[in-house]
Motif scaffolding. Structure first.
Motif, short mmCIF file in Angstrom:
data_model
loop_
_atom_site.label_atom_id
_atom_site.label_comp_id
_atom_site.label_asym_id
_atom_site.label_seq_id
_atom_site.Cartn_x
_atom_site.Cartn_y
_atom_site.Cartn_z
N ALA A 90 -14.05 18.10 60.03
CA ALA A 90 -13.15 16.95 59.98
C ALA A 90 -13.21 16.12 61.26
O ALA A 90 -13.04 14.90 61.22
CB ALA A 90 -11.72 17.41 59.74
N GLU A 96 -15.66 11.08 56.40
CA GLU A 96 -14.52 10.29 55.93
C GLU A 96 -13.39 11.17 55.43
O GLU A 96 -12.21 10.90 55.66
CB GLU A 96 -14.99 9.36 54.80
N ARG A 97 -13.75 12.24 54.71
CA ARG A 97 -12.76 13.19 54.19
C ARG A 97 -13.44 14.49 53.83
O ARG A 97 -14.65 14.53 53.66
CB ARG A 97 -11.98 12.62 53.02
N LYS A 105 -5.63 23.92 51.77
CA LYS A 105 -4.81 22.92 52.49
C LYS A 105 -3.44 23.52 52.82
O LYS A 105 -2.93 23.34 53.93
CB LYS A 105 -4.65 21.66 51.64
N LYS A 121 -7.46 14.36 56.86
CA LYS A 121 -8.78 14.26 56.21
C LYS A 121 -8.99 15.33 55.16
O LYS A 121 -9.88 15.22 54.33
CB LYS A 121 -9.91 14.38 57.24
N ARG A 123 -8.28 16.77 51.91
CA ARG A 123 -7.69 16.28 50.66
C ARG A 123 -7.85 17.34 49.59
O ARG A 123 -8.90 17.95 49.45
CB ARG A 123 -8.37 14.98 50.22
N PRO A 151 -7.85 8.11 54.40
CA PRO A 151 -6.83 9.16 54.29
C PRO A 151 -5.65 8.80 55.17
O PRO A 151 -5.76 7.95 56.07
CB PRO A 151 -7.56 10.41 54.81
#
Length: 176
Positions: A90, A96-97, A105, A121, A123, A151
Motif C-alpha cells: 500500500a 492505487e488500491r 481488512k 487503500k 478495499r 480511496p
C-alpha cells in the motif's frame, strides 16, 4: 520494486498469480478486473526456499488466511508479517488500491496501532482470502487511462468494515 522490499520485512518473496497483460485485453480465465493492464494478484503464501518445479507450480495450494465462517483471519496463520507485507504494498506510490477479504481488512483495522494512513487503500472485495489484488495507478503517458475513484483519505475502517458486516455481506451466498 515491491518484491525487492519484502525480504526486509521478513517476507521471502512474492508469488504472483493472475497478472494483466501489459496493455490489457482478455485473459484466458475471464477475470474482467484484470483486463485493463493495471492489475495483479499476489498470493498470501510466502515464497518457498527453492525454485518450484513445474509440478509444484501446478499443484501448490495458496494459503487461506480466513477462517471457515469468513468473519476472522486464522490466528494460527495471521501475523505481523502479513500486516507488514500489505503495508509495504500500500505504501508504494504507484499502487492505487489493494483489494482484500473482509476478514483481512477487519484484522488490519483491529491490529494496526500506529500509522493507519495506508488502511484507506485496503478495499474489501468478496473472496480474496488466498490472495490480494493490486491495482496500479494509470501511467502518466496513458491519456486514455481513467483512474478509479480515489480511496478515502482516512483509514475507512468503521464505514467499510461496517458496511460488509451489516447483514453478513461478507459471507458467500449459496448457489441456487
Amino acid at each position: 520494486r515491491i518484491s525487492a522490499k519484502v525480504p526486509k520485512i521478513g517476507w521471502p518473496g512474492l508469488l504472483v498469480g493472475d497478472m494483466t497483460q501489459p496493455r490489457g485485453g482478455p485473459m484466458l480465465t475471464g477475470h474482467a478486473s484484470h483486463q485493463i493492464g493495471l492489475d495483479a494478484d499476489v498470493w498470501l503464501t510466502p515464497m518457498p526456499d527453492h525454485e518450484l518445479t513445474r509440478m509444484e507450480r501446478e499443484e501448490k495450494m495458496a494459503t487461506n488466511v480466513v477462517n471457515d465462517t469468513w468473519d476472522e483471519v486464522r490466528p494460527e496463520i495471521w501475523s505481523p508479517t502479513y500486516i507488514a507485507l500489505l503495508k509495504t504494498v500500500a505504501d508504494d506510490p504507484q499502487v492505487e488500491r489493494v483489494l482484500v477479504n473482509y476478514a483481512i481488512k477487519k484484522a488490519l483495522c483491529r491490529d494496526v496501532k500506529t500509522d493507519r494512513s495506508w488502511l484507506g487503500k485496503m478495499r474489501i472485495v468478496f473472496g480474496h482470502n488466498y490472495h490480494f489484488h493490486i491495482r496500479i495507478k494509470c501511467p502518466a503517458d496513458s491519456p486514455e487511462c481513467h483512474p478509479d475513484t480515489p480511496p478515502p483519505s482516512n483509514e475507512d475502517c468503521a464505514e467499510n468494515v461496517g458496511f460488509w458486516a451489516a447483514n453478513d455481506r461478507f459471507r458467500p451466498r449459496p448457489h441456487p
